[in-house]
Enzyme design. Structure first.
Site, PDB file in Angstrom:
ATOM      1  N   PHE A  35       0.811  -1.223   0.000  1.00  0.00           N
ATOM      2  CA  PHE A  35       0.000   0.000   0.000  1.00  0.00           C
ATOM      3  C   PHE A  35       0.836   1.261   0.000  1.00  0.00           C
ATOM      4  O   PHE A  35       0.330   2.354  -0.051  1.00  0.00           O
ATOM      5  CB  PHE A  35      -0.968  -0.002   1.189  1.00  0.00           C
ATOM      6  CG  PHE A  35      -0.318  -0.407   2.487  1.00  0.00           C
ATOM      7  CD1 PHE A  35      -0.412  -1.709   2.937  1.00  0.00           C
ATOM      8  CD2 PHE A  35       0.381   0.513   3.236  1.00  0.00           C
ATOM      9  CE1 PHE A  35       0.187  -2.091   4.119  1.00  0.00           C
ATOM     10  CE2 PHE A  35       0.986   0.140   4.414  1.00  0.00           C
ATOM     11  CZ  PHE A  35       0.894  -1.168   4.859  1.00  0.00           C
ATOM     12  N   ARG A  36       2.150   1.091   0.094  1.00  0.00           N
ATOM     13  CA  ARG A  36       2.986   2.285   0.132  1.00  0.00           C
ATOM     14  C   ARG A  36       3.426   2.732  -1.264  1.00  0.00           C
ATOM     15  O   ARG A  36       3.946   3.811  -1.420  1.00  0.00           O
ATOM     16  CB  ARG A  36       4.227   2.046   0.993  1.00  0.00           C
ATOM     17  CG  ARG A  36       3.882   1.953   2.462  1.00  0.00           C
ATOM     18  CD  ARG A  36       5.126   1.873   3.320  1.00  0.00           C
ATOM     19  NE  ARG A  36       4.768   1.761   4.722  1.00  0.00           N
ATOM     20  CZ  ARG A  36       4.509   0.624   5.337  1.00  0.00           C
ATOM     21  NH1 ARG A  36       4.578  -0.503   4.680  1.00  0.00           N
ATOM     22  NH2 ARG A  36       4.185   0.607   6.605  1.00  0.00           N
ATOM     23  N   ASN A 107       5.612  -5.278   9.925  1.00  0.00           N
ATOM     24  CA  ASN A 107       4.302  -5.420   9.295  1.00  0.00           C
ATOM     25  C   ASN A 107       3.172  -5.112  10.275  1.00  0.00           C
ATOM     26  O   ASN A 107       3.291  -5.363  11.474  1.00  0.00           O
ATOM     27  CB  ASN A 107       4.144  -6.839   8.737  1.00  0.00           C
ATOM     28  CG  ASN A 107       5.209  -7.134   7.696  1.00  0.00           C
ATOM     29  OD1 ASN A 107       5.729  -6.218   7.069  1.00  0.00           O
ATOM     30  ND2 ASN A 107       5.544  -8.396   7.529  1.00  0.00           N
ATOM     31  N   CYS A 137      -9.049  11.210  24.740  1.00  0.00           N
ATOM     32  CA  CYS A 137      -8.938  10.912  26.174  1.00  0.00           C
ATOM     33  C   CYS A 137      -7.963   9.766  26.444  1.00  0.00           C
ATOM     34  O   CYS A 137      -7.729   9.415  27.597  1.00  0.00           O
ATOM     35  CB  CYS A 137     -10.312  10.601  26.781  1.00  0.00           C
ATOM     36  SG  CYS A 137     -10.977   8.993  26.325  1.00  0.00           S
TER      37      CYS A 137
END
Ligand SMILES: [Zn+2]
Length: 329
Positions: A35-36, A107, A137
């Protein structure tokens, strides 16, 4: 040294504290998209979000501006879509034999956990989807709490303060998980280092390969020479098994006589997996149980890591601007 020598050392339990460093190359055979990289399917899918640049998906400032692309990626990577491959099960078998000291993975696909490598044996250096934290929070959530929202394409919100809940993936500009600093105690006692499926380009991961004692054998199973194997700082006891990662692992497993065990392990897991799917559509229950990890105290500063290795590669220097690294608090 040859691959057979390494196999002999593993088989005869000469190596009892094996450290594994792994990157994206161990998960591509499982079908995890890269995906990079522009041009990969998933990256192209993300284009509809008009990301200013590919890495923006892991930039914390961009996440606060628009968390949707990240959650689209989360939906893709959530467990159930992909299964561990032979390589993951090989590391699991190393653990079953009592010879895995630790696996350091870059990964975030969770396939190590799915292969049955226990959380205490894992350093998920770039984080995990198994747990999540409210960005406002800081309340902690389990990955399964976010499951429905993510599958429906909804950004998950904290039930207490309505802040956005972010899976515990390490973004650029965020600190590495505490577990990463186990390297300070792991690497000095490791008796074999196996590096698989990584370009060793991103610091501080890249430096780890140089952090084992100089007498310790290092086995590289990878498409090409990387890190110290490529920089000309390789050692006599280094072994490189170049080519397809799964083929390299299979060759090692063959030399060890472990293939029948590995195949049994995989068949067993496949069966369990299909049962889980028929009774419980959310695999997260088996996957997200992560309480009680052994944390170590806040480590010495990042300088200490730098001192452990000899000079970052050009690529590492190039990546420094984008680095995920611990702060010097
Ligand atoms: Zn909150």
């Amino acid at each position: 040294m040859t691959l057979d020598d390494i196999a002999k050392g593993i088989r005869e339990k000469e190596y009892k504290r094996i450290v594994v460093i792994a990157g994206a190359g161990i998960s591509t055979p499982s079908g995890i998209p890269d995906f990079r990289s522009p041009g990969s399917g998933l990256y192209d899918n993300l284009q509809k979000y008009n990301l200013p640049y590919a890495e923006a998906i892991f930039a914390i400032n961009y996440f606060h501006h628009n968390p949707k692309p990240f959650f689209a990626l989360a939906k893709e990577l959530y467990p159930g879509n992909y299964r561990p491959c032979l390589t993951h099960y090989f590391i699991r078998l190393l653990h079953d034999k009592g010879q895995l000291l630790r696996m350091y993975t870059q990964n975030i696909d969770g396939l190590e956990r799915m292969a049955g490598i226990p959380e205490k044996k894992l350093v998920e250096a770039h984080g995990t989807f198994a747990t999540a934290t409210c960005t406002l929070c800081r309340r902690k959530y389990q990955g399964e709490d976010l499951h429905n929202d993510i599958m429906e394409g909804t950004v998950p919100h904290c039930s207490y303060c309505k802040g956005i809940i972010k899976p515990d993936i390490v973004f650029f500009g965020e600190e590495l998980p505490q577990q990463f600093f186990l390297y300070l105690t792991d690497f000095p006692v490791a008796d074999l280092l196996i590096v698989m499926g990584t370009s060793l380009e991103v610091e501080p991961f890249a430096s780890l390969s140089g952090a084992v004692r100089s007498s310790v054998s290092r086995l590289l199973i990878n498409r090409e020479l990387v890190g110290p194997f490529a920089w000309g700082s390789s050692r006599q006891s280094d072994v490189a098994e170049l080519g397809d990662v799964v083929s390299g692992v299979r060759k090692l497993a063959d030399a060890l006589g472990w293939m029948p065990e590995l195949e049994a392990l995989m068949a067993d897991d496949r069966q369990k997996h299909s049962k889980i799917f028929s009774t419980c559509p959310s695999l997260l229950r088996s996957w997200g149980q992560s309480a009680g990890s052994a944390m170590i105290r806040r480590p010495l500063e990042h300088r200490r890591l730098r001192a452990l290795f000899k000079g970052p590669s050009v690529a590492a220097r190039r990546y420094r601007g984008l680095n995920i690294r611990p702060s010097n608090k």
